[in-house]
Write a protein that holds these residues in place. Structure first.
Motif, PDB file in Angstrom:
ATOM      1  N   ALA A   1      44.483  33.739  37.475  1.00  0.00           N
ATOM      2  CA  ALA A   1      45.939  33.737  37.371  1.00  0.00           C
ATOM      3  C   ALA A   1      46.550  34.186  38.693  1.00  0.00           C
ATOM      4  O   ALA A   1      45.951  34.973  39.427  1.00  0.00           O
ATOM      5  CB  ALA A   1      46.380  34.657  36.243  1.00  0.00           C
ATOM      6  N   VAL A   2      47.766  33.705  38.971  1.00  0.00           N
ATOM      7  CA  VAL A   2      48.468  34.065  40.207  1.00  0.00           C
ATOM      8  C   VAL A   2      48.632  35.585  40.295  1.00  0.00           C
ATOM      9  O   VAL A   2      48.537  36.160  41.376  1.00  0.00           O
ATOM     10  CB  VAL A   2      49.851  33.366  40.258  1.00  0.00           C
ATOM     11  CG1 VAL A   2      50.640  33.792  41.479  1.00  0.00           C
ATOM     12  CG2 VAL A   2      49.681  31.862  40.245  1.00  0.00           C
ATOM     13  N   THR A   3      48.818  36.230  39.150  1.00  0.00           N
ATOM     14  CA  THR A   3      49.007  37.687  39.135  1.00  0.00           C
ATOM     15  C   THR A   3      47.744  38.444  39.551  1.00  0.00           C
ATOM     16  O   THR A   3      47.818  39.602  39.946  1.00  0.00           O
ATOM     17  CB  THR A   3      49.416  38.147  37.718  1.00  0.00           C
ATOM     18  OG1 THR A   3      48.443  37.661  36.796  1.00  0.00           O
ATOM     19  CG2 THR A   3      50.784  37.616  37.341  1.00  0.00           C
ATOM     20  N   GLN A   4      46.572  37.794  39.475  1.00  0.00           N
ATOM     21  CA  GLN A   4      45.317  38.469  39.834  1.00  0.00           C
ATOM     22  C   GLN A   4      44.988  38.370  41.323  1.00  0.00           C
ATOM     23  O   GLN A   4      44.080  39.050  41.791  1.00  0.00           O
ATOM     24  CB  GLN A   4      44.154  37.845  39.055  1.00  0.00           C
ATOM     25  CG  GLN A   4      44.189  38.075  37.559  1.00  0.00           C
ATOM     26  CD  GLN A   4      43.031  37.353  36.885  1.00  0.00           C
ATOM     27  OE1 GLN A   4      43.004  36.134  36.820  1.00  0.00           O
ATOM     28  NE2 GLN A   4      42.073  38.119  36.412  1.00  0.00           N
ATOM     29  N   LEU A   5      45.693  37.520  42.061  1.00  0.00           N
ATOM     30  CA  LEU A   5      45.322  37.238  43.456  1.00  0.00           C
ATOM     31  C   LEU A   5      45.337  38.474  44.355  1.00  0.00           C
ATOM     32  O   LEU A   5      44.582  38.538  45.324  1.00  0.00           O
ATOM     33  CB  LEU A   5      46.240  36.162  44.042  1.00  0.00           C
ATOM     34  CG  LEU A   5      46.049  34.765  43.448  1.00  0.00           C
ATOM     35  CD1 LEU A   5      47.108  33.817  43.969  1.00  0.00           C
ATOM     36  CD2 LEU A   5      44.661  34.230  43.757  1.00  0.00           C
ATOM     37  N   ASP A   6      46.191  39.454  44.050  1.00  0.00           N
ATOM     38  CA  ASP A   6      46.274  40.646  44.893  1.00  0.00           C
ATOM     39  C   ASP A   6      45.147  41.628  44.631  1.00  0.00           C
ATOM     40  O   ASP A   6      44.792  42.414  45.499  1.00  0.00           O
ATOM     41  CB  ASP A   6      47.617  41.361  44.671  1.00  0.00           C
ATOM     42  CG  ASP A   6      48.750  40.633  45.382  1.00  0.00           C
ATOM     43  OD1 ASP A   6      48.463  39.722  46.181  1.00  0.00           O
ATOM     44  OD2 ASP A   6      49.919  40.971  45.121  1.00  0.00           O
ATOM     45  N   THR A   7      44.579  41.620  43.428  1.00  0.00           N
ATOM     46  CA  THR A   7      43.587  42.640  43.083  1.00  0.00           C
ATOM     47  C   THR A   7      42.154  42.117  43.045  1.00  0.00           C
ATOM     48  O   THR A   7      41.221  42.900  43.172  1.00  0.00           O
ATOM     49  CB  THR A   7      43.907  43.258  41.702  1.00  0.00           C
ATOM     50  OG1 THR A   7      43.961  42.212  40.741  1.00  0.00           O
ATOM     51  CG2 THR A   7      45.226  44.003  41.732  1.00  0.00           C
ATOM     52  N   ILE A   8      41.983  40.827  42.881  1.00  0.00           N
ATOM     53  CA  ILE A   8      40.631  40.283  42.690  1.00  0.00           C
ATOM     54  C   ILE A   8      39.874  40.216  44.016  1.00  0.00           C
ATOM     55  O   ILE A   8      40.480  40.028  45.064  1.00  0.00           O
ATOM     56  CB  ILE A   8      40.705  38.896  42.005  1.00  0.00           C
ATOM     57  CG1 ILE A   8      39.562  38.724  41.023  1.00  0.00           C
ATOM     58  CG2 ILE A   8      40.667  37.765  42.998  1.00  0.00           C
ATOM     59  CD1 ILE A   8      39.741  39.496  39.787  1.00  0.00           C
ATOM     60  N   GLN A   9      38.569  40.417  43.955  1.00  0.00           N
ATOM     61  CA  GLN A   9      37.714  40.249  45.134  1.00  0.00           C
ATOM     62  C   GLN A   9      36.507  39.420  44.743  1.00  0.00           C
ATOM     63  O   GLN A   9      36.077  39.444  43.593  1.00  0.00           O
ATOM     64  CB  GLN A   9      37.254  41.600  45.673  1.00  0.00           C
ATOM     65  CG  GLN A   9      38.384  42.407  46.261  1.00  0.00           C
ATOM     66  CD  GLN A   9      37.913  43.724  46.834  1.00  0.00           C
ATOM     67  OE1 GLN A   9      36.756  44.104  46.743  1.00  0.00           O
ATOM     68  NE2 GLN A   9      38.828  44.448  47.449  1.00  0.00           N
ATOM     69  N   PHE A  10      35.990  38.683  45.716  1.00  0.00           N
ATOM     70  CA  PHE A  10      34.789  37.888  45.489  1.00  0.00           C
ATOM     71  C   PHE A  10      33.694  38.395  46.418  1.00  0.00           C
ATOM     72  O   PHE A  10      33.927  38.588  47.603  1.00  0.00           O
ATOM     73  CB  PHE A  10      35.059  36.403  45.761  1.00  0.00           C
ATOM     74  CG  PHE A  10      35.886  35.771  44.690  1.00  0.00           C
ATOM     75  CD1 PHE A  10      35.281  35.221  43.567  1.00  0.00           C
ATOM     76  CD2 PHE A  10      37.267  35.740  44.778  1.00  0.00           C
ATOM     77  CE1 PHE A  10      36.043  34.653  42.562  1.00  0.00           C
ATOM     78  CE2 PHE A  10      38.032  35.180  43.777  1.00  0.00           C
ATOM     79  CZ  PHE A  10      37.419  34.622  42.661  1.00  0.00           C
ATOM     80  N   LEU A  11      32.535  38.613  45.838  1.00  0.00           N
ATOM     81  CA  LEU A  11      31.374  39.027  46.610  1.00  0.00           C
ATOM     82  C   LEU A  11      30.410  37.850  46.627  1.00  0.00           C
ATOM     83  O   LEU A  11      29.947  37.417  45.574  1.00  0.00           O
ATOM     84  CB  LEU A  11      30.743  40.259  45.964  1.00  0.00           C
ATOM     85  CG  LEU A  11      29.701  40.995  46.794  1.00  0.00           C
ATOM     86  CD1 LEU A  11      30.325  41.533  48.078  1.00  0.00           C
ATOM     87  CD2 LEU A  11      29.115  42.151  46.008  1.00  0.00           C
ATOM     88  N   ILE A  12      30.158  37.306  47.813  1.00  0.00           N
ATOM     89  CA  ILE A  12      29.264  36.163  47.961  1.00  0.00           C
ATOM     90  C   ILE A  12      27.954  36.710  48.513  1.00  0.00           C
ATOM     91  O   ILE A  12      27.929  37.271  49.608  1.00  0.00           O
ATOM     92  CB  ILE A  12      29.889  35.090  48.872  1.00  0.00           C
ATOM     93  CG1 ILE A  12      31.082  34.460  48.139  1.00  0.00           C
ATOM     94  CG2 ILE A  12      28.898  33.993  49.203  1.00  0.00           C
ATOM     95  CD1 ILE A  12      32.366  34.610  48.799  1.00  0.00           C
TER      96      ILE A  12
END
Length: 165
Positions: free
Chosen positions: A82-93
């Motif tokens: 969701a657009v609201t998650q873009l500030d808090t989410i992180q991706f670990l590759i």
């Protein structure tokens, strides 16, 4: 530094979907971790993490390739976001190497259907080699810049080489 990974990322705001295209790796330093190229069976695991709590929300991975020094995956992993998650989410590759059980050589691509081979495949333990984090709050400047360019260019694929640490 354990090598480089080429990632192409795009965000579709209307579908609320983030796609991560795991393209290829180069200059991978796997020798101290894995004893030889024959034992290097790379794959990429992507973890979607809540940046505030550190809790793992989703995980996806590519297929593993056998005994290849410069792997090319060209696999697209999709995450609902969701657009609201873009500030808090992180991706670990994370670059991992699949450890194949004894008796499965690198050129033996098909395992038999016997109970023994199925149970031995499940017991494989994988080796962690290097990682890169993406998101608004990550430390690396290249990683943060890549994330912001994805957000500023919705529906466009933004491709960047990252250093695995």
């Amino acid at each position: 530094e354990f090598g480089n990974i080429l990632l192409a990322i795009s965000y579709l705001p209307t579908a609320e979907r983030l796609t991560i295209n795991i393209m290829k790796l180069r200059d991978i330093k796997f020798i101290p971790i894995v004893s030889s190229l024959n034992e290097f069976n790379p794959y990429i695991r992507v973890l979607m993490i809540n940046g505030k709590t550190g809790k793992k929300m989703k995980k996806k991975k590519t297929k593993f390739l056998r005994a290849i020094a410069q792997p090319e995956f060209n696999e697209i992993l999709t995450f609902d976001l969701a657009v609201t998650q873009l500030d808090t989410i992180q991706f670990l590759i994370v670059l991992c190497s699949k450890v194949l059980p004894e008796g499965l050589s690198a050129n033996n691509t098909e395992a038999s259907d016997s109970e023994d081979s199925i149970s031995s495949i499940r017991k494989s333990t994988d080796i962690f080699i290097g990682k890169v984090a993406l998101g608004k709050g990550v430390r690396g400047s290249t990683e943060r810049l890549h994330w912001f360019s994805v957000l500023q260019n919705p529906r466009k694929l933004v491709t960047v080489w990252h250093i695995l640490k």
